[in-house]
Write a protein that holds these residues in place. Structure first.
Motif, PDB file in Angstrom:
ATOM      1  N   ALA A  22       0.831  -1.210   0.000  1.00  0.00           N
ATOM      2  CA  ALA A  22       0.000   0.000   0.000  1.00  0.00           C
ATOM      3  C   ALA A  22       0.866   1.261   0.000  1.00  0.00           C
ATOM      4  O   ALA A  22       0.590   2.210  -0.738  1.00  0.00           O
ATOM      5  CB  ALA A  22      -0.931  -0.012   1.211  1.00  0.00           C
ATOM      6  N   ILE A  23       1.923   1.253   0.797  1.00  0.00           N
ATOM      7  CA  ILE A  23       2.828   2.414   0.854  1.00  0.00           C
ATOM      8  C   ILE A  23       3.504   2.635  -0.491  1.00  0.00           C
ATOM      9  O   ILE A  23       3.543   3.753  -1.006  1.00  0.00           O
ATOM     10  CB  ILE A  23       3.866   2.251   1.977  1.00  0.00           C
ATOM     11  N   ARG A  24       4.043   1.570  -1.080  1.00  0.00           N
ATOM     12  CA  ARG A  24       4.719   1.709  -2.388  1.00  0.00           C
ATOM     13  C   ARG A  24       3.756   2.254  -3.448  1.00  0.00           C
ATOM     14  O   ARG A  24       4.117   3.107  -4.251  1.00  0.00           O
ATOM     15  CB  ARG A  24       5.306   0.368  -2.842  1.00  0.00           C
ATOM     16  N   THR A  25       2.520   1.760  -3.438  1.00  0.00           N
ATOM     17  CA  THR A  25       1.532   2.212  -4.411  1.00  0.00           C
ATOM     18  C   THR A  25       1.240   3.700  -4.238  1.00  0.00           C
ATOM     19  O   THR A  25       1.225   4.465  -5.211  1.00  0.00           O
ATOM     20  CB  THR A  25       0.235   1.399  -4.263  1.00  0.00           C
ATOM     21  N   LEU A  26       1.024   4.129  -3.004  1.00  0.00           N
ATOM     22  CA  LEU A  26       0.706   5.535  -2.752  1.00  0.00           C
ATOM     23  C   LEU A  26       1.907   6.445  -2.971  1.00  0.00           C
ATOM     24  O   LEU A  26       1.764   7.554  -3.502  1.00  0.00           O
ATOM     25  CB  LEU A  26       0.145   5.698  -1.341  1.00  0.00           C
ATOM     26  N   GLU A  27       3.101   5.991  -2.586  1.00  0.00           N
ATOM     27  CA  GLU A  27       4.296   6.811  -2.835  1.00  0.00           C
ATOM     28  C   GLU A  27       4.503   7.016  -4.332  1.00  0.00           C
ATOM     29  O   GLU A  27       4.977   8.069  -4.755  1.00  0.00           O
ATOM     30  CB  GLU A  27       5.528   6.183  -2.189  1.00  0.00           C
ATOM     31  N   GLY A  28       4.122   6.024  -5.143  1.00  0.00           N
ATOM     32  CA  GLY A  28       4.205   6.160  -6.597  1.00  0.00           C
ATOM     33  C   GLY A  28       3.260   7.219  -7.139  1.00  0.00           C
ATOM     34  O   GLY A  28       3.416   7.692  -8.255  1.00  0.00           O
ATOM     35  N   GLN A  30       2.858  10.074  -5.464  1.00  0.00           N
ATOM     36  CA  GLN A  30       3.317  11.289  -4.768  1.00  0.00           C
ATOM     37  C   GLN A  30       2.591  11.531  -3.438  1.00  0.00           C
ATOM     38  O   GLN A  30       2.337  12.668  -3.059  1.00  0.00           O
ATOM     39  CB  GLN A  30       3.183  12.520  -5.672  1.00  0.00           C
ATOM     40  N   VAL A  31       2.259  10.438  -2.736  1.00  0.00           N
ATOM     41  CA  VAL A  31       1.654  10.528  -1.400  1.00  0.00           C
ATOM     42  C   VAL A  31       2.720  10.052  -0.414  1.00  0.00           C
ATOM     43  O   VAL A  31       2.976   8.855  -0.315  1.00  0.00           O
ATOM     44  CB  VAL A  31       0.375   9.668  -1.296  1.00  0.00           C
ATOM     45  N   PRO A  32       3.366  10.968   0.319  1.00  0.00           N
ATOM     46  CA  PRO A  32       4.491  10.586   1.176  1.00  0.00           C
ATOM     47  C   PRO A  32       4.055  10.043   2.547  1.00  0.00           C
ATOM     48  O   PRO A  32       3.006  10.411   3.076  1.00  0.00           O
ATOM     49  CB  PRO A  32       5.242  11.903   1.362  1.00  0.00           C
ATOM     50  N   VAL A  33       4.904   9.188   3.098  1.00  0.00           N
ATOM     51  CA  VAL A  33       4.745   8.744   4.484  1.00  0.00           C
ATOM     52  C   VAL A  33       5.239   9.880   5.371  1.00  0.00           C
ATOM     53  O   VAL A  33       6.340  10.392   5.178  1.00  0.00           O
ATOM     54  CB  VAL A  33       5.567   7.465   4.765  1.00  0.00           C
ATOM     55  N   VAL A  34       4.430  10.278   6.335  1.00  0.00           N
ATOM     56  CA  VAL A  34       4.822  11.359   7.237  1.00  0.00           C
ATOM     57  C   VAL A  34       4.903  10.881   8.684  1.00  0.00           C
ATOM     58  O   VAL A  34       5.028  11.687   9.600  1.00  0.00           O
ATOM     59  CB  VAL A  34       3.873  12.581   7.112  1.00  0.00           C
ATOM     60  N   SER A  35       4.847   9.553   8.883  1.00  0.00           N
ATOM     61  CA  SER A  35       5.059   8.997  10.221  1.00  0.00           C
ATOM     62  C   SER A  35       6.471   9.341  10.664  1.00  0.00           C
ATOM     63  O   SER A  35       7.346   9.635   9.841  1.00  0.00           O
ATOM     64  CB  SER A  35       4.912   7.471  10.205  1.00  0.00           C
ATOM     65  N   THR A  36       6.739   9.265  11.941  1.00  0.00           N
ATOM     66  CA  THR A  36       8.065   9.560  12.482  1.00  0.00           C
ATOM     67  C   THR A  36       9.124   8.780  11.722  1.00  0.00           C
ATOM     68  O   THR A  36       9.022   7.565  11.570  1.00  0.00           O
ATOM     69  CB  THR A  36       8.121   9.196  13.975  1.00  0.00           C
ATOM     70  N   GLY A  38       9.569   8.719   8.636  1.00  0.00           N
ATOM     71  CA  GLY A  38       9.140   8.370   7.285  1.00  0.00           C
ATOM     72  C   GLY A  38       8.952   6.889   7.058  1.00  0.00           C
ATOM     73  O   GLY A  38       8.973   6.427   5.920  1.00  0.00           O
ATOM     74  N   VAL A  39       8.768   6.134   8.133  1.00  0.00           N
ATOM     75  CA  VAL A  39       8.598   4.685   8.033  1.00  0.00           C
ATOM     76  C   VAL A  39       7.401   4.247   8.889  1.00  0.00           C
ATOM     77  O   VAL A  39       6.992   4.959   9.805  1.00  0.00           O
ATOM     78  CB  VAL A  39       9.865   3.933   8.493  1.00  0.00           C
ATOM     79  N   ALA A  53       1.058   3.481   9.322  1.00  0.00           N
ATOM     80  CA  ALA A  53       1.776   4.489   8.542  1.00  0.00           C
ATOM     81  C   ALA A  53       0.817   5.647   8.322  1.00  0.00           C
ATOM     82  O   ALA A  53      -0.338   5.448   7.937  1.00  0.00           O
ATOM     83  CB  ALA A  53       2.252   3.941   7.207  1.00  0.00           C
ATOM     84  N   MET A  54       1.284   6.851   8.594  1.00  0.00           N
ATOM     85  CA  MET A  54       0.495   8.055   8.345  1.00  0.00           C
ATOM     86  C   MET A  54       1.023   8.671   7.058  1.00  0.00           C
ATOM     87  O   MET A  54       2.234   8.852   6.903  1.00  0.00           O
ATOM     88  CB  MET A  54       0.627   9.033   9.503  1.00  0.00           C
ATOM     89  N   MET A  55       0.104   8.986   6.142  1.00  0.00           N
ATOM     90  CA  MET A  55       0.489   9.540   4.856  1.00  0.00           C
ATOM     91  C   MET A  55      -0.287  10.831   4.627  1.00  0.00           C
ATOM     92  O   MET A  55      -1.414  10.963   5.086  1.00  0.00           O
ATOM     93  CB  MET A  55       0.221   8.525   3.744  1.00  0.00           C
TER      94      MET A  55
END
Length: 76
Positions: A22-28, A30-36, A38-39, A53-55
């Motif tokens: 899910a993270i890889r799909t959203l980062e693709g 341009q939706v960044p992880v903003v959790s402490t 970045g992980v 994960a907070m995005m």
């Protein structure tokens, strides 16, 4: 009367079966992880652990992704 705004962040929580995918799909998109750091963060509980994960979405709303991590089987 005017429009009232809320000072608290607004977020949507989604349960996912595979947080990393899910993270890889959203980062693709341009939706960044903003959790402490970045992980994702793992929290342990009585019924097993959960990964979070907070995005930050483009409209400045937040998306919280949650994956349940089952407890390992008890040793006999």
């Amino acid at each position: 009367t005017g429009v009232q705004t809320c000072a608290l962040p607004i977020f949507l929580r989604l349960r996912v079966s595979d947080l990393d995918v899910a993270i890889r799909t959203l980062e693709g998109k341009q939706v960044p992880v903003v959790s402490t750091g970045g992980v994702p963060v793992t929290l342990a509980g009585a019924n097993g652990s959960q990964r979070f994960a907070m995005m930050r979405l483009p409209d400045n709303l937040f998306l919280q992704l949650v994956q349940a991590v089952p407890r390992p089987p008890a040793a006999n």
